[in-house]
Design an enzyme around this catalytic site. Structure first.
Site, PDB file in Angstrom:
ATOM      1  N   LYS A   1       1.109  -1.131   0.021  1.00 52.05           N
ATOM      2  CA  LYS A   1      -0.009  -0.056   0.058  1.00 52.05           C
ATOM      3  C   LYS A   1       0.613   1.226  -0.065  1.00 52.05           C
ATOM      4  CE  LYS A   1      -1.787  -1.595   3.809  1.00 52.05           C
ATOM      5  NZ  LYS A   1      -2.809  -1.871   3.546  1.00 52.05           N
ATOM      6  N   ARG A   2       0.461   2.415  -0.227  1.00 47.92           N
ATOM      7  CA  ARG A   2       1.205   3.816  -0.178  1.00 47.92           C
ATOM      8  C   ARG A   2       2.001   3.901   1.179  1.00 47.92           C
ATOM      9  NH1 ARG A   2       0.528   6.881  -4.771  1.00 47.92           N
ATOM     10  NH2 ARG A   2       1.922   8.797  -3.115  1.00 47.92           N
TER      11      ARG A   2
ATOM     12  N   LYS B   1      -8.607  -7.563  -1.540  1.00 48.56           N
ATOM     13  CA  LYS B   1      -8.667  -7.875  -2.719  1.00 48.56           C
ATOM     14  C   LYS B   1      -7.385 -10.063  -2.066  1.00 48.56           C
ATOM     15  CE  LYS B   1      -7.955  -3.796  -5.339  1.00 48.56           C
ATOM     16  NZ  LYS B   1      -6.797  -2.658  -5.701  1.00 48.56           N
TER      17      LYS B   1
END
Ligand code: 73E
Length: 825
Positions: A564-565, A678
């Site tokens: 993730k960022r 996801k």
């Protein structure tokens, strides 16, 4: 310039466009024609890039008839459409998705083989269009996929950045950014439509004039640019529908350079051209924290002005009354980035069409709905009045007028409550006079939604409390979702095959059917097959990381993934503290290494280039990785991989391979998350806080199949209010102290005790996102993970139940919620 639109006269031109025959021979023929006459090379002399481009164009041909038919049908039926306004679309590679949508995968594979080519190699040649930063942009891409698959009319509007999200590399463990030149090898998916270009004005001043006996205002802009649209296909999944994504590119206008040309300054004219084209040059690489830069406001106004004008042009046939615009479209505002569309529509109706203010406001209000994606105060966009007045003077006046009318209404409903009125003002004076875009969107939108249940609750209670009290029915929730086509069917062919064997193919467009997998959790053979699929995915990932990054991973490990960022609130530091603690316990012989579950931790994260602390955290992760991976004392027990440049393409390989999904943000900070969905759908178990959509994942899969930990949002709020002291956790928890001390000792930096000073002192003295407060609870949850993983049969059951119980997170379901709660509202 383009000549008039003509009516076809040849009978052949009137017949519908048809797709080439869907056979291997038919495909080969189309492919060779594209290679020879399109690309201009013989097969024997062609490069992989030639072959990729020809293949992409071939697949395009099979979609073209459906696209033209969808467009024609839409024009004729005039069904209400969704106008999705988003500054970002993080699309990922297109070819695989197009092959899936057309069901041409096998034919293409055989056709390429017949030409002596390998489909996998050609697919790997595609540079993904990275026209977004992270979750928000990827969400937009999932939504347009779902709308096309559900045959819902939608036009997605956005920006065709010449440079997408930067390419991340590591030099000595530090992030270095490189430009993303996604267009440089040719881009076969975009169709430019210069005939539909739109002029966009900026700057200048406003003036009043008399129009009969009414006084009106007009905008006298000082410069302009041209918006050139590129259409992209958004194919539905095997349903004959292809919607359109229309991305705008800025070009200099004639009007712009002529005056300078006439003055004889050629160099100045060329400079002016570059200036105009700068508007869509580059995606701002900030996620969750916009920087209030002038160019960014230019981008925002540029794309919404083009889009609103474009949509009106499309519906404006003779006989169409603009008062009916809300019957033809809802413009969904993807965060505040497109909110300047609100005064733009008002300006068109009031200044250009000369409507009464109230009449225009009534129509405008029914055209827009607003999705908020954040809770972080610094992420709420605010534009200084100075800047707005300089760039868009008329829009600023309109915003003032909207605000005045709105505040008059508030004062009427709540007389003698000036504090309330001021707290709701779109224009604020502190710290500088500026416009709060979220307030403008809330006042103008017919609905306001958050992106997960908890987030929508906090949005109403904490970010916009006065508004949710004022308009309780305006506020709603739509929990995010992800497209099962890309993130399950395409990304995980082995698990997909297992599911299809069990349930048939219908699940791809009806993800609730995954519930039917539930009994298979008890089936030993199914569990074995499930584990084999996971193992295959791990091997595929390890092969990719070896080829892509030279990373060597080995062993039969628990694969623990955090992608993730990079952001403080997401708490990559908490994860690294846990790793350092494991390492510290092994090297100081506090635990018997053979009792530790062998674990491979994979990170993927880009930091905004100007986000100093985030970049220091990347450095720390890389340095800890270097040390741990080369220390024989932990060999076979613990390894760390941090492949550079995490993007959609890498996600599609990483997520299906994961055993454990790290979703460890501080409660109340992550609006939703979509990676969390996801992973669960691909059979990873989540270790997560009660934050964003984690809450709903946990509810659906059950506490027994989820590793929850950490403070709840009310506990976080209480701790914050009582005065959070990170140092007290350091002092009182020896395990935590040992981990931090090891980092500060120079053990990961060749003895340099200062290398991680920014990260360490931030944790000890500031720790805004309370990583230290959740550390003990996180470590306990990780111990529970290890215990559970030791029983592979039980773990497989839990993983299968995660798949079976998370069908809710299909973005198709999100679209149904938008339809019933907002777009038909
Ligand atoms: O929690 C995610 C969410 O899942 C949130 O942080 C992200 O949006 C996702 C989709 O709803 C998000 N991105 C931004 N704000 N929220 C953002 C803000 C400014 C620039 C770019 C992105």
């Amino acid at each position: 310039r383009y000549g008039p639109m003509t009516t076809p006269t040849h009978p052949l031109a009137l017949a519908p466009v048809t797709a080439p025959p869907a056979t291997v021979d038919g495909f080969v023929k189309e492919f060779l024609r594209e290679l020879n006459t399109g690309q201009g090379v013989a097969l024997s002399r062609s490069t992989v890039n030639d072959q990729y481009l020809a293949l992409a164009r071939t697949v395009r041909h099979y979609l073209m008839a459906r696209w033209l038919e969808t467009t024609r049908h839409q024009r004729e039926t005039k069904e209400k459409a969704v106008g999705y306004l988003s500054a970002e679309y993080l699309l990922g590679r297109q070819l695989g998705n197009a092959l899936l949508a057309t069901d041409l995968g096998e034919i293409a594979e055989k056709a390429m083989a017949a030409c002596g080519l390998d489909l996998v190699t050609l697919r790997a040649q595609e540079v993904e269009p990275g026209l977004g930063n992270g979750g928000l942009g990827r969400l937009a891409a999932c939504f347009v996929d779902s709308l096309a698959t559900m045959s819902i009319p939608c036009i997605g509007y956005g920006i065709r950045y010449e440079y997408g999200i930067f390419k991340q590399t590591f030099v000595d463990g530090r992030q270095v950014e490189q430009p993303d030149t996604w267009l440089s090898l040719g881009e076969p998916w975009g169709f430019p439509h210069p005939e539909a270009a739109v002029q966009v004005d900026f700057g200048g001043y406003t003036e009043t004039y008399r129009d009969g006996d009414v006084e009106r205002t007009r905008w006298v802009p000082s410069w302009n640019v041209l918006g050139l649209p590129y259409n992209y296909m958004v194919p539905g999944y095997q349903n004959g529908r292809v919607n359109t994504l229309r991305l705008w590119s800025a070009q200099a206008t004639k009007a712009f350079d002529l005056a300078i040309f006439n003055a004889g300054d050629y160099a100045e004219a060329v400079r002016a051209q570059t200036f105009a084209e700068n508007i869509t040059k580059v995606l701002y690489p900030e996620d969750s924290t916009p920087q209030g830069k002038e160019l960014r406001l230019q981008q925002q106004y540029f794309f919404v002005a083009c889009s609103i004008r474009d949509f009106i042009n499309q519906v404006m046939e003779p006989g169409f009354d603009l008062h009916d615009l809300p019957e033809r479209v809802t413009f969904q505002l993807n965060d505040t980035h497109p909110v300047i569309a609100v005064p733009e529509l008002m300006r068109i109706l009031v200044d250009e069409h000369k409507w009464e203010w109230d009449e225009a406001w009534d129509v405008t209000k029914r055209c827009f709905a607003y999705t908020c994606h954040t809770l972080l105060p610094e992420a709420l966009e605010v534009w200084p009045v100075d800047l707005l007045g300089r760039l868009l003077p008329r829009h600023l006046e309109i915003i003032y007028q909207i605000n005045d009318a709105f505040l008059a209404e508030v004062r009427e409903r709540f007389p003698n409550d000036e504090l309330r009125a001021r707290s709701m003002s779109i224009v604020t004076d502190y710290p500088d006079r500026s416009v709060r875009m979220a307030y403008l969107a809330t006042v103008a939108g017919m609905k306001v939604n958050g992106v997960a249940a908890l987030h929508s609750q906090l949005l109403a209670d904490k970010v916009l409390p006065a508004f949710s009290e004022y308009w309780p029915e305006k506020f709603t929730n739509v929990t995010n979702g992800v497209t099962p086509r890309r993130f399950l069917r395409l990304a995980n062919p082995w698990l997909s095959q297992l599911i299809t064997d069990a349930l048939g193919v219908g699940w791809v467009t009806d993800l609730d059917r995954l519930a039917e997998l539930e009994p298979y959790a008890q089936d030993e053979d199914f569990r074995k097959a499930f584990r084999e699929a996971k193992q295959t995915n791990k091997e595929r990932l390890y092969a990719l990381l070896r080829a892509r990054d030279g990373i060597e991973l080995s062993g039969d490990h628990l694969l623990d993934v955090m992608v993730k960022r990079l952001h403080e609130y997401k708490r990559q530091t908490l994860k690294i503290l846990h790793i350092v603690s494991l390492y510290e316990q092994i090297i100081h012989e506090r635990v018997d290494p053979t009792t530790i579950t062998p674990r491979t931790v994979v990170f993927g994260a880009k930091a905004a280039p100007g986000y100093r602390l985030a970049k220091e955290i990347i450095y720390l992760i890389n340095k800890v990785g270097e040390t741990v991976n080369t220390d024989p004392r932990v060999a076979g027990r613990l390894q760390i991989a941090f492949p550079a440049n995490y993007n959609v393409t890498l996600a599609e390989k990483l997520i299906p391979a994961a055993d454990l999904s790290e979703q460890i943000s501080l409660a109340g900070m992550e609006a939703s998350g979509t990676g969390n969905m996801k992973f669960a759908l691909n059979g990873a178990l989540t270790i997560g806080t009660d934050d964003g959509a984690n809450v709903e994942i946990r509810q659906l899969v059950g506490d027994d199949n989820f590793f929850g930990f950490g403070m709840t949002e009310p506990e976080v709020a209480a701790l914050g209010a009582s005065g959070y002291q990170p140092g007290s956790y350091y002092e009182s928890n020896p395990q935590l102290k040992a981990a931090i001390d090891l980092i500060a000792s120079g053990a990961f930096s060749g003895g340099d005790r200062n290398a991680f000073e920014p990260v360490v002192s931030n944790l000890l003295y500031h720790d805004r996102f309370m990583a230290l407060a959740d550390f003990a609870s996180y470590v306990d949850a990780q111990a529970a993970v290890e215990a559970a993983y030791a029983d592979q049969e039980a773990w497989s059951k839990m993983a299968i139940l995660n798949v079976a119980r998370t069908g809710f997170f299909s973005s198709d379901r999100s679209m149904r919620d938008y339809l019933s709660r907002i777009w038909r509202a």
